[in-house]
Design a protein around this motif. Structure first.
Motif, PDB file in Angstrom:
ATOM      1  N   ALA A  76     -36.781 -65.403 -50.333  1.00 21.78           N
ATOM      2  CA  ALA A  76     -37.107 -64.766 -49.057  1.00 21.78           C
ATOM      3  C   ALA A  76     -36.004 -64.997 -48.029  1.00 21.78           C
ATOM      4  O   ALA A  76     -35.613 -64.066 -47.300  1.00 21.78           O
ATOM      5  N   LEU A  77     -35.483 -66.209 -47.953  1.00 24.29           N
ATOM      6  CA  LEU A  77     -34.412 -66.508 -46.999  1.00 24.29           C
ATOM      7  C   LEU A  77     -33.171 -65.673 -47.293  1.00 24.29           C
ATOM      8  O   LEU A  77     -32.541 -65.128 -46.373  1.00 24.29           O
ATOM      9  N   THR A  78     -32.826 -65.570 -48.561  1.00 25.15           N
ATOM     10  CA  THR A  78     -31.663 -64.778 -48.952  1.00 25.15           C
ATOM     11  C   THR A  78     -31.877 -63.310 -48.612  1.00 25.15           C
ATOM     12  O   THR A  78     -30.977 -62.642 -48.076  1.00 25.15           O
ATOM     13  N   ALA A  79     -33.073 -62.798 -48.902  1.00 26.45           N
ATOM     14  CA  ALA A  79     -33.377 -61.394 -48.618  1.00 26.45           C
ATOM     15  C   ALA A  79     -33.334 -61.105 -47.122  1.00 26.45           C
ATOM     16  O   ALA A  79     -32.816 -60.061 -46.698  1.00 26.45           O
ATOM     17  N   ILE A  80     -33.861 -62.020 -46.311  1.00 26.71           N
ATOM     18  CA  ILE A  80     -33.870 -61.824 -44.861  1.00 26.71           C
ATOM     19  C   ILE A  80     -32.455 -61.726 -44.308  1.00 26.71           C
ATOM     20  O   ILE A  80     -32.132 -60.829 -43.520  1.00 26.71           O
ATOM     21  N   GLN A  81     -31.569 -62.631 -44.739  1.00 28.68           N
ATOM     22  CA  GLN A  81     -30.229 -62.598 -44.169  1.00 28.68           C
ATOM     23  C   GLN A  81     -29.434 -61.383 -44.671  1.00 28.68           C
ATOM     24  O   GLN A  81     -28.629 -60.816 -43.911  1.00 28.68           O
ATOM     25  N   ILE A  82     -29.694 -60.940 -45.903  1.00 24.98           N
ATOM     26  CA  ILE A  82     -29.041 -59.721 -46.397  1.00 24.98           C
ATOM     27  C   ILE A  82     -29.557 -58.495 -45.651  1.00 24.98           C
ATOM     28  O   ILE A  82     -28.782 -57.630 -45.229  1.00 24.98           O
ATOM     29  N   LEU A  83     -30.877 -58.430 -45.459  1.00 26.26           N
ATOM     30  CA  LEU A  83     -31.488 -57.298 -44.759  1.00 26.26           C
ATOM     31  C   LEU A  83     -30.981 -57.205 -43.321  1.00 26.26           C
ATOM     32  O   LEU A  83     -30.633 -56.115 -42.841  1.00 26.26           O
ATOM     33  N   LEU A  84     -30.940 -58.345 -42.633  1.00 25.28           N
ATOM     34  CA  LEU A  84     -30.453 -58.335 -41.249  1.00 25.28           C
ATOM     35  C   LEU A  84     -28.994 -57.893 -41.190  1.00 25.28           C
ATOM     36  O   LEU A  84     -28.613 -57.116 -40.310  1.00 25.28           O
ATOM     37  N   TRP A  85     -28.180 -58.349 -42.128  1.00 25.91           N
ATOM     38  CA  TRP A  85     -26.774 -57.950 -42.138  1.00 25.91           C
ATOM     39  C   TRP A  85     -26.650 -56.437 -42.338  1.00 25.91           C
ATOM     40  O   TRP A  85     -25.855 -55.773 -41.663  1.00 25.91           O
ATOM     41  N   LEU A  86     -27.464 -55.892 -43.251  1.00 24.67           N
ATOM     42  CA  LEU A  86     -27.420 -54.450 -43.495  1.00 24.67           C
ATOM     43  C   LEU A  86     -27.841 -53.659 -42.263  1.00 24.67           C
ATOM     44  O   LEU A  86     -27.208 -52.657 -41.900  1.00 24.67           O
ATOM     45  N   VAL A  87     -28.918 -54.099 -41.617  1.00 21.17           N
ATOM     46  CA  VAL A  87     -29.390 -53.415 -40.406  1.00 21.17           C
ATOM     47  C   VAL A  87     -28.328 -53.443 -39.323  1.00 21.17           C
ATOM     48  O   VAL A  87     -28.079 -52.438 -38.633  1.00 21.17           O
ATOM     49  N   PHE A  88     -27.652 -54.590 -39.182  1.00 22.31           N
ATOM     50  CA  PHE A  88     -26.673 -54.746 -38.107  1.00 22.31           C
ATOM     51  C   PHE A  88     -25.387 -53.978 -38.366  1.00 22.31           C
ATOM     52  O   PHE A  88     -24.498 -53.948 -37.506  1.00 22.31           O
ATOM     53  N   GLN A  89     -25.268 -53.345 -39.550  1.00 20.88           N
ATOM     54  CA  GLN A  89     -24.088 -52.522 -39.813  1.00 20.88           C
ATOM     55  C   GLN A  89     -24.165 -51.169 -39.118  1.00 20.88           C
ATOM     56  O   GLN A  89     -23.151 -50.495 -38.957  1.00 20.88           O
ATOM     57  N   PHE A  90     -25.368 -50.775 -38.712  1.00 19.32           N
ATOM     58  CA  PHE A  90     -25.526 -49.520 -37.984  1.00 19.32           C
ATOM     59  C   PHE A  90     -25.055 -49.708 -36.544  1.00 19.32           C
ATOM     60  O   PHE A  90     -25.574 -50.553 -35.816  1.00 19.32           O
ATOM     61  N   GLU A  91     -24.067 -48.935 -36.160  1.00 14.98           N
ATOM     62  CA  GLU A  91     -23.479 -49.081 -34.827  1.00 14.98           C
ATOM     63  C   GLU A  91     -24.283 -48.282 -33.807  1.00 14.98           C
ATOM     64  O   GLU A  91     -23.836 -47.258 -33.282  1.00 14.98           O
ATOM     65  N   LEU A  92     -25.478 -48.771 -33.557  1.00 19.17           N
ATOM     66  CA  LEU A  92     -26.355 -48.160 -32.569  1.00 19.17           C
ATOM     67  C   LEU A  92     -26.467 -49.081 -31.363  1.00 19.17           C
ATOM     68  O   LEU A  92     -26.454 -50.303 -31.503  1.00 19.17           O
ATOM     69  N   ALA A  93     -26.606 -48.490 -30.194  1.00 12.75           N
ATOM     70  CA  ALA A  93     -26.657 -49.282 -28.967  1.00 12.75           C
ATOM     71  C   ALA A  93     -27.826 -50.251 -28.978  1.00 12.75           C
ATOM     72  O   ALA A  93     -27.702 -51.406 -28.550  1.00 12.75           O
ATOM     73  N   SER A  94     -28.968 -49.804 -29.492  1.00 11.05           N
ATOM     74  CA  SER A  94     -30.152 -50.666 -29.513  1.00 11.05           C
ATOM     75  C   SER A  94     -29.943 -51.858 -30.439  1.00 11.05           C
ATOM     76  O   SER A  94     -30.374 -52.971 -30.138  1.00 11.05           O
ATOM     77  N   ILE A  95     -29.266 -51.631 -31.566  1.00 13.41           N
ATOM     78  CA  ILE A  95     -29.005 -52.717 -32.503  1.00 13.41           C
ATOM     79  C   ILE A  95     -27.978 -53.683 -31.931  1.00 13.41           C
ATOM     80  O   ILE A  95     -28.104 -54.902 -32.060  1.00 13.41           O
ATOM     81  N   GLU A  96     -26.958 -53.150 -31.276  1.00 14.29           N
ATOM     82  CA  GLU A  96     -25.964 -54.008 -30.637  1.00 14.29           C
ATOM     83  C   GLU A  96     -26.623 -54.891 -29.575  1.00 14.29           C
ATOM     84  O   GLU A  96     -26.290 -56.066 -29.428  1.00 14.29           O
ATOM     85  N   LEU A  97     -27.574 -54.307 -28.841  1.00 15.17           N
ATOM     86  CA  LEU A  97     -28.297 -55.074 -27.828  1.00 15.17           C
ATOM     87  C   LEU A  97     -29.128 -56.177 -28.473  1.00 15.17           C
ATOM     88  O   LEU A  97     -29.173 -57.309 -27.977  1.00 15.17           O
ATOM     89  N   LEU A  98     -29.775 -55.855 -29.605  1.00 13.01           N
ATOM     90  CA  LEU A  98     -30.580 -56.844 -30.318  1.00 13.01           C
ATOM     91  C   LEU A  98     -29.710 -57.987 -30.829  1.00 13.01           C
ATOM     92  O   LEU A  98     -30.076 -59.159 -30.707  1.00 13.01           O
TER      93      LEU A  98
END
Length: 200
Positions: A20-42
């Motif tokens: 679960a820990l490995t999946a969470i950090q991979i998932l967050l990294w993938l989400v943060f690859q989207f260069e969206l203003a809302s994600i950058e703010l998060l």
């Protein structure tokens, strides 16, 4: 002990927290690859930032543990988690392992907060992973019956190499590594009861 030969499905079944820990950090990294203003703010609200912690944003002591800056950073910490964490999850059980992992990461981030500059930014699971090393080091000195001699020699060598790389590498949060190691060592008497675990 540090060689994984389970199938993907077996690994998830045997080590659900590590998975679960490995999946969470991979998932967050993938989400943060989207260069969206809302994600950058998060991202700006979740990374470690000493000035933010000083102003009551205490969650910044926890959230950076699950975040990584680049693919190499993510890959290195994910491999480290998959190699070194399963033995401790098996030994400690789910609750105590989570306590050790998060506790070490938080202690590493507290060290960064108290001794780092107010403007310092940081992220990564390294402090928590060094906490696992701290527990292995505690076992090496005080609970030798829990680990074979060959595994003891191997983990001490890995810890020494990791510490050398900590001081030799660029853009490394040295404080998180050192205090994570100290944190894991300090928390070990709590998570390692006298009846704790099976030897490996």
């Amino acid at each position: 002990m540090f060689v994984r030969n389970e199938s993907f499905r077996s690994f998830i079944s045997l080590y659900p927290i590590v998975s679960a820990l490995t999946a969470i950090q991979i998932l967050l990294w993938l989400v943060f690859q989207f260069e969206l203003a809302s994600i950058e703010l998060l991202i700006g609200q979740l990374i470690g930032y000493n000035f933010g912690v000083a102003n009551g944003e205490w969650w910044r002591l926890v959230t950076p543990i699950f975040m990584h800056q680049g693919f190499t950073h993510l890959l290195f910490n994910s491999i480290s988690l998959i190699l070194f964490a399963p033995g401790l999850e098996r030994m400690l059980g789910k609750i105590r392992f989570i306590f050790l992992y998060l506790g070490s990461g938080i202690i590493g981030n507290l060290g960064t907060y108290f001794l780092g500059s107010e403007e310092y930014y940081h992220l990564g699971a390294s402090g928590a992973i060094f906490g696992l090393f701290g527990t292995y080091l505690y076992i090496y000195f005080y609970r030798k019956e829990l680990m074979s001699r060959s595994n003891s020699q191997m983990i001490v060598t890995i810890i020494v190499i990791s510490l050398i790389m900590t001081f030799a590498g660029a853009n490394t949060n040295i404080l998180a590594h050192i205090f994570g190691l100290i944190g894991g060592f300090t928390l070990s008497p709590i998570v390692l009861s006298k009846k704790s675990g099976r030897p490996f």
